[in-house]
Design an enzyme around this catalytic site. Structure first.
Site, PDB file in Angstrom:
ATOM      1  N   GLY A  42      43.048  22.016  -0.848  1.00  9.23           N
ATOM      2  CA  GLY A  42      43.625  21.003   0.047  1.00  9.23           C
ATOM      3  C   GLY A  42      45.094  20.897  -0.273  1.00  9.23           C
ATOM      4  O   GLY A  42      45.624  21.646  -1.111  1.00  9.23           O
TER       5      GLY A  42
ATOM      6  N   CYS B 209      46.677  23.007   9.577  1.00  5.62           N
ATOM      7  CA  CYS B 209      46.288  21.655   9.171  1.00  5.62           C
ATOM      8  C   CYS B 209      45.595  20.973  10.340  1.00  5.62           C
ATOM      9  O   CYS B 209      45.962  21.200  11.492  1.00  5.62           O
ATOM     10  CB  CYS B 209      47.516  20.811   8.813  1.00  5.62           C
ATOM     11  SG  CYS B 209      48.504  21.517   7.532  1.00  5.62           S
TER      12      CYS B 209
ATOM     13  N   GLY C  18      46.628  39.496   0.363  1.00  4.77           N
ATOM     14  CA  GLY C  18      46.040  40.505  -0.519  1.00  4.77           C
ATOM     15  C   GLY C  18      46.989  41.533  -1.068  1.00  4.77           C
ATOM     16  O   GLY C  18      46.563  42.593  -1.530  1.00  4.77           O
TER      17      GLY C  18
HETATM   18  C1  FMN Z   1      45.097  28.438  -4.277  1.00 10.07           C
HETATM   19  C2  FMN Z   1      45.806  28.656  -2.986  1.00 10.07           C
HETATM   20  C3  FMN Z   1      46.570  27.629  -2.433  1.00 10.07           C
HETATM   21  C4  FMN Z   1      47.255  27.804  -1.212  1.00 10.07           C
HETATM   22  N1  FMN Z   1      48.017  26.783  -0.708  1.00 10.07           N
HETATM   23  C5  FMN Z   1      48.731  27.000   0.427  1.00 10.07           C
HETATM   24  C6  FMN Z   1      49.607  25.989   0.929  1.00 10.07           C
HETATM   25  O1  FMN Z   1      49.790  24.919   0.344  1.00 10.07           O
HETATM   26  N2  FMN Z   1      50.268  26.239   2.091  1.00 10.07           N
HETATM   27  C7  FMN Z   1      50.147  27.430   2.769  1.00 10.07           C
HETATM   28  O2  FMN Z   1      50.796  27.597   3.802  1.00 10.07           O
HETATM   29  N3  FMN Z   1      49.350  28.411   2.292  1.00 10.07           N
HETATM   30  C8  FMN Z   1      48.646  28.219   1.156  1.00 10.07           C
HETATM   31  N4  FMN Z   1      47.850  29.230   0.654  1.00 10.07           N
HETATM   32  C9  FMN Z   1      47.788  30.522   1.386  1.00 10.07           C
HETATM   33  C10 FMN Z   1      48.747  31.563   0.789  1.00 10.07           C
HETATM   34  O3  FMN Z   1      50.079  31.132   0.882  1.00 10.07           O
HETATM   35  C11 FMN Z   1      48.587  32.921   1.516  1.00 10.07           C
HETATM   36  O4  FMN Z   1      48.937  32.751   2.880  1.00 10.07           O
HETATM   37  C12 FMN Z   1      47.194  33.496   1.448  1.00 10.07           C
HETATM   38  O5  FMN Z   1      46.561  33.177   0.213  1.00 10.07           O
HETATM   39  C13 FMN Z   1      47.172  35.007   1.642  1.00 10.07           C
HETATM   40  O6  FMN Z   1      47.934  35.665   0.648  1.00 10.07           O
HETATM   41  P1  FMN Z   1      47.304  36.221  -0.744  1.00 10.07           P
HETATM   42  O7  FMN Z   1      46.053  36.993  -0.378  1.00 10.07           O
HETATM   43  O8  FMN Z   1      48.369  37.052  -1.353  1.00 10.07           O
HETATM   44  O9  FMN Z   1      46.968  35.028  -1.572  1.00 10.07           O
HETATM   45  C14 FMN Z   1      47.156  29.058  -0.547  1.00 10.07           C
HETATM   46  C15 FMN Z   1      46.395  30.098  -1.127  1.00 10.07           C
HETATM   47  C16 FMN Z   1      45.735  29.911  -2.315  1.00 10.07           C
HETATM   48  C17 FMN Z   1      44.933  31.064  -2.895  1.00 10.07           C
END
Ligand code: FMN
Length: 325
Positions: free
Chosen positions: A80, A138, A254
């Protein structure tokens, strides 16, 4: 710049909107808080920017625990939007990044169009902010909790409000992959005033514990991230770039290696964010930037900008040959 063929290095400079940044690799929102945690592991000033955890108007404690679950090649989170709220962010987090000499792409999130507009207004004069990322994944409290990013008109209303608030920096809309047609949402955001697009946020998923017979996450569902989502993220970047080649894209989903990042660049991203990978390797963004530069050099590119969307041109060329052959 000295051409690479004459011993020069690959020019890794790129832009966020019109703002120049020295490296195409950024952190991903929510995966490095406001940068402090990563400071011992890499040079924050060498990153394109630190993308901060989405900040809201008021402090929030996030969702109930458990809020993390492992999945094959990825993770599921239902954190969240936990955070200190805009007041504390402006008083503490952003000044810390400025003192550290890092660039900040500030991510904002709200429950109504007005909240987004107010956040953008509050950030108008914030020192150190080089770009704004608008997290539209959101629920809209004024529309039965419908997620802004899942409806082109709702997404556009947020971007139009943020644009009107005139934050004075490039505005990126962060898109959700949980839609039938991501291009229609992307287009609506750009027409409403977004300078660039961030793609993608997490995919909604769930895990059930076969011992307790209940969902593992207290919130039941959560966002899937990590290598498991990379092909989906890449497909989204590809589709958006093909539809709107002039719109800058910050690609993510990823990315764990320079080769992963290179795929996003070839699909049309002019910069990338690294999220989940930092949980296992906090120095990942620096390593990925180095690996990406090496791959670009090996492939004969003098500058990263030449590689942006390159796979589209190769695919179009192959298609044209097929037609004429
Ligand atoms: C623990 C966690 C918290 C996240 N919090 C946010 C956030 O606050 N705002 C947002 O736009 N995306 C948030 N994301 C999404 C990431 O910014 C990203 O778009 C998504 O994880 C895909 O990239 P990745 O596979 O490299 O993690 C979050 C992802 C993770 C894993």
């Amino acid at each position: 710049m000295i051409p690479r063929a004459l011993g020069g290095v690959v020019d890794m400079r790129t832009t966020l909107g019109l703002t120049p940044i020295p490296s195409p690799v950024l952190t991903a929102s929510g995966c490095a808080a406001a940068g402090r945690e990563l400071d011992p592991f890499l040079d924050l000033t060498a990153l394109g920017a630190v993308v901060t955890k989405s900040v809201q108007l008021r402090a929030r404690s996030g969702r109930p625990t458990p809020r993390m679950a492992e999945t094959p090649s990825g993770m599921l989170n239902s954190i969240g939007l936990q955070g200190p709220g805009i007041e504390a962010f402006l008083a503490t987090d952003l000044p810390w990044l400025v003192r550290r000499g890092a660039r900040a792409m500030v991510s904002i999130a709200g429950g109504s169009v007005e909240e987004y507009a107010e956040l953008a207004t509050r950030l108008r004069t914030a020192a150190g902010m080089i770009a704004l990322e608008v997290n539209i994944s959101c629920p809209n409290v004024e529309s039965r909790g419908e997620v802004f990013a899942c409806d082109p008109a709702a997404a556009a209303s947020v971007l139009a409000a943020v644009r009107s608030a005139d934050p004075g920096v490039p505005i990126y809309a962060k898109l959700s992959p949980d839609v039938t047609d991501i291009v229609s949402v992307a287009r609506a955001c750009v027409e409403a005033g977004a300078d660039g697009l961030s793609a993608i946020n997490t995919l909604l998923g769930m895990v059930i514990d076969t011992d307790t017979l209940r969902p593992v996450l207290a919130a039941e569902t959560g966002g899937l991230s990590g290598p498991a989502i990379r092909p989906v993220a890449l497909r989204c970047v590809w589709q958006i770039h093909r539809a709107m080649p002039a719109v800058p894209i910050l690609g993510m989903g990823g990315i764990r290696t320079g080769a992963d990042a290179f795929q996003f660049v070839l699909a049309g991203a002019s910069a990338v964010s690294v999220g989940t990978a930092v949980f296992g390797d906090p120095s990942a963004p620096a390593r990925i930037a180095h690996e990406l530069a090496q791959i670009l050099a090996r492939k004969g590119f003098d500058r990263i900008s030449d590689a942006v969307g390159f796979a589209h041109r190769v695919a179009a060329h192959a298609e044209a040959n097929q037609v004429s052959g």
